[in-house]
Enzyme design. Sequence first.
Site, PDB file in Angstrom:
ATOM      1  N   ASN A 108      35.629  65.609  12.701  1.00 29.00           N
ATOM      2  CA  ASN A 108      36.778  65.976  13.526  1.00 29.00           C
ATOM      3  C   ASN A 108      37.197  67.440  13.376  1.00 29.00           C
ATOM      4  OD1 ASN A 108      37.581  65.155  10.882  1.00 29.00           O
ATOM      5  ND2 ASN A 108      39.693  65.008  11.565  1.00 29.00           N
ATOM      6  N   GLU A 128      39.369  62.020   0.318  1.00 30.10           N
ATOM      7  CA  GLU A 128      40.457  62.212   1.277  1.00 30.10           C
ATOM      8  C   GLU A 128      40.143  61.314   2.460  1.00 30.10           C
ATOM      9  OE1 GLU A 128      42.307  62.762   4.297  1.00 30.10           O
ATOM     10  OE2 GLU A 128      41.478  64.773   4.550  1.00 30.10           O
ATOM     11  N   CYS A 182      43.251  62.841  10.725  1.00 35.96           N
ATOM     12  CA  CYS A 182      43.533  61.811   9.717  1.00 35.96           C
ATOM     13  C   CYS A 182      45.019  61.700   9.408  1.00 35.96           C
ATOM     14  CB  CYS A 182      42.745  62.078   8.444  1.00 35.96           C
ATOM     15  SG  CYS A 182      43.096  63.672   7.668  1.00 35.96           S
ATOM     16  N   GLU A 226      43.731  68.124  -3.303  1.00 32.92           N
ATOM     17  CA  GLU A 226      43.014  69.370  -3.064  1.00 32.92           C
ATOM     18  C   GLU A 226      44.024  70.456  -2.730  1.00 32.92           C
ATOM     19  OE1 GLU A 226      39.057  68.693  -0.822  1.00 32.92           O
ATOM     20  OE2 GLU A 226      40.362  67.068  -0.144  1.00 32.92           O
TER      21      GLU A 226
END
Length: 487
Positions: A160, A258, A291, A466
């Site tokens: 994406n 993630e 997301c 992160e």
Amino acid sequence: MTSEHTAAVAGVAVDTRHWIGGARVASPTTFTDVSPVDGRALAGVARGSSFEAGAAVAAAKAAFPGWAATPRAERARILHGIADGVQKRSEELAQVETLDNGALLRSHRRGVMPRVAHNFRFFADRLPTLGLDDFATPAGAVNHVSWDPAGPCVLITPWNAPLMLATWKLAPALAAGNTVILKPAEWSPLTASLLADIAADAGLPPGVLNVVQGYGAEAGAALVSHPDVRRIGFTGSVPTARRIAASAAEHLTPLSLELGGKSPLLVFADADLDLAVDLAVEQYDNAGQVCLAATRLLVEESVASEFTSRFVAKAARLRQGDPRDEATDIGPLIHPAQLEKVDGFVRRAITSGAQALLGGTPNDGLGGTYYRPTLLVEVAQDSEIVQEEVFGPVLTLQTFADEDEALELANGTRFGLAATVVTSDAERARRVTERLVAGTVWVNCFFVRDLRAPFGGSRASGIGREGGTWSFDFFCDVKNTVTAPGS
């Protein structure tokens, strides 16, 4: 195609072979990369297997001692050189990635490619701050914290936002002194190949960055199960993460995951409704293939009718079409399989009693993989459409009576990636954010990202964080050396 191993994409020559040990490597077979913009085949891309995966890990392992020993200043110089290369070729990268994954060209030009360059500069500039953690015990012994590179790292990245999300992991891994094997998503592999060229031109030594293309079940599975891999970073779906974690468990390889989200956007009665509507419509960005998108609109009952009418009116004005057109607001979904998945979610929801106030079907006027921006109401909290990640331009709207009910709905999924709160009451914002289960909470804003801040998810939305020091914490073996007084 301009040659057997090179594709011409938006006028840019893209080598479709792997990048292993500083050289281009072909595979016996290829897979076809298709543009979601018009369904046209862009390239035949080398299809990696366990053979190429093993060769890439071997190259990364061989290059690791030299890169780990490279002075930080030199590593930082090379990373800045990569950033320079990204800036120089930003228009080419934007054009190629738009054709490859269907995201808006204007977004790639204005936001994505500048962020790619910034990823490298930020982590290069953070290097001097590592190892400044000396502190003394009451007895006078000195503790010195050092950040040692871990070794070869496998990074598996999604389709994406291919280049931005790849470099979000790649930059700190390289800055820390690790070598990397990058496996881009098979639906959008092309800019990873261009990045390999840019890195080589910037002077990154052979084997420090390797790019292996192919399918997750083939190349990806071989990479994450390799015993010489010291870190695995993955962004993607929960089912794939489970398989990766199972493979990594055999060698106790540390993971950073993630994953997906089903984030809420809470609109309270005291909110600025114009702002709330703007933020809600923004969730259709990248055709909903984000997301952290707040796909669950939760609105206080007393303003729900007004909010809904304003939202539908604004969202209905969004222009869907070719993402290369500056006037386009929403492009296509990336792949026919993704279109079928999204449409399946919506059809099942409507069959179960949901009502589509907006959209609800593919955009037949455009054909291909274009799906209309959709808003569903009359949805139950335990329904599939509320509980599962759709990853398309599909939002649901539910109402609540008070803060407690709002939080019950907001926290009522297995995910916990992000949340957005819209209220004019600062004390309410504090109360609500304290109780929300989310890795990131935005108050009266959305998608404000600072690389110094941690990013990641709770519950099924991931493991680890992160950004800033958190990235180095993952990509390094952190060591404490204690020296006696006077030594």
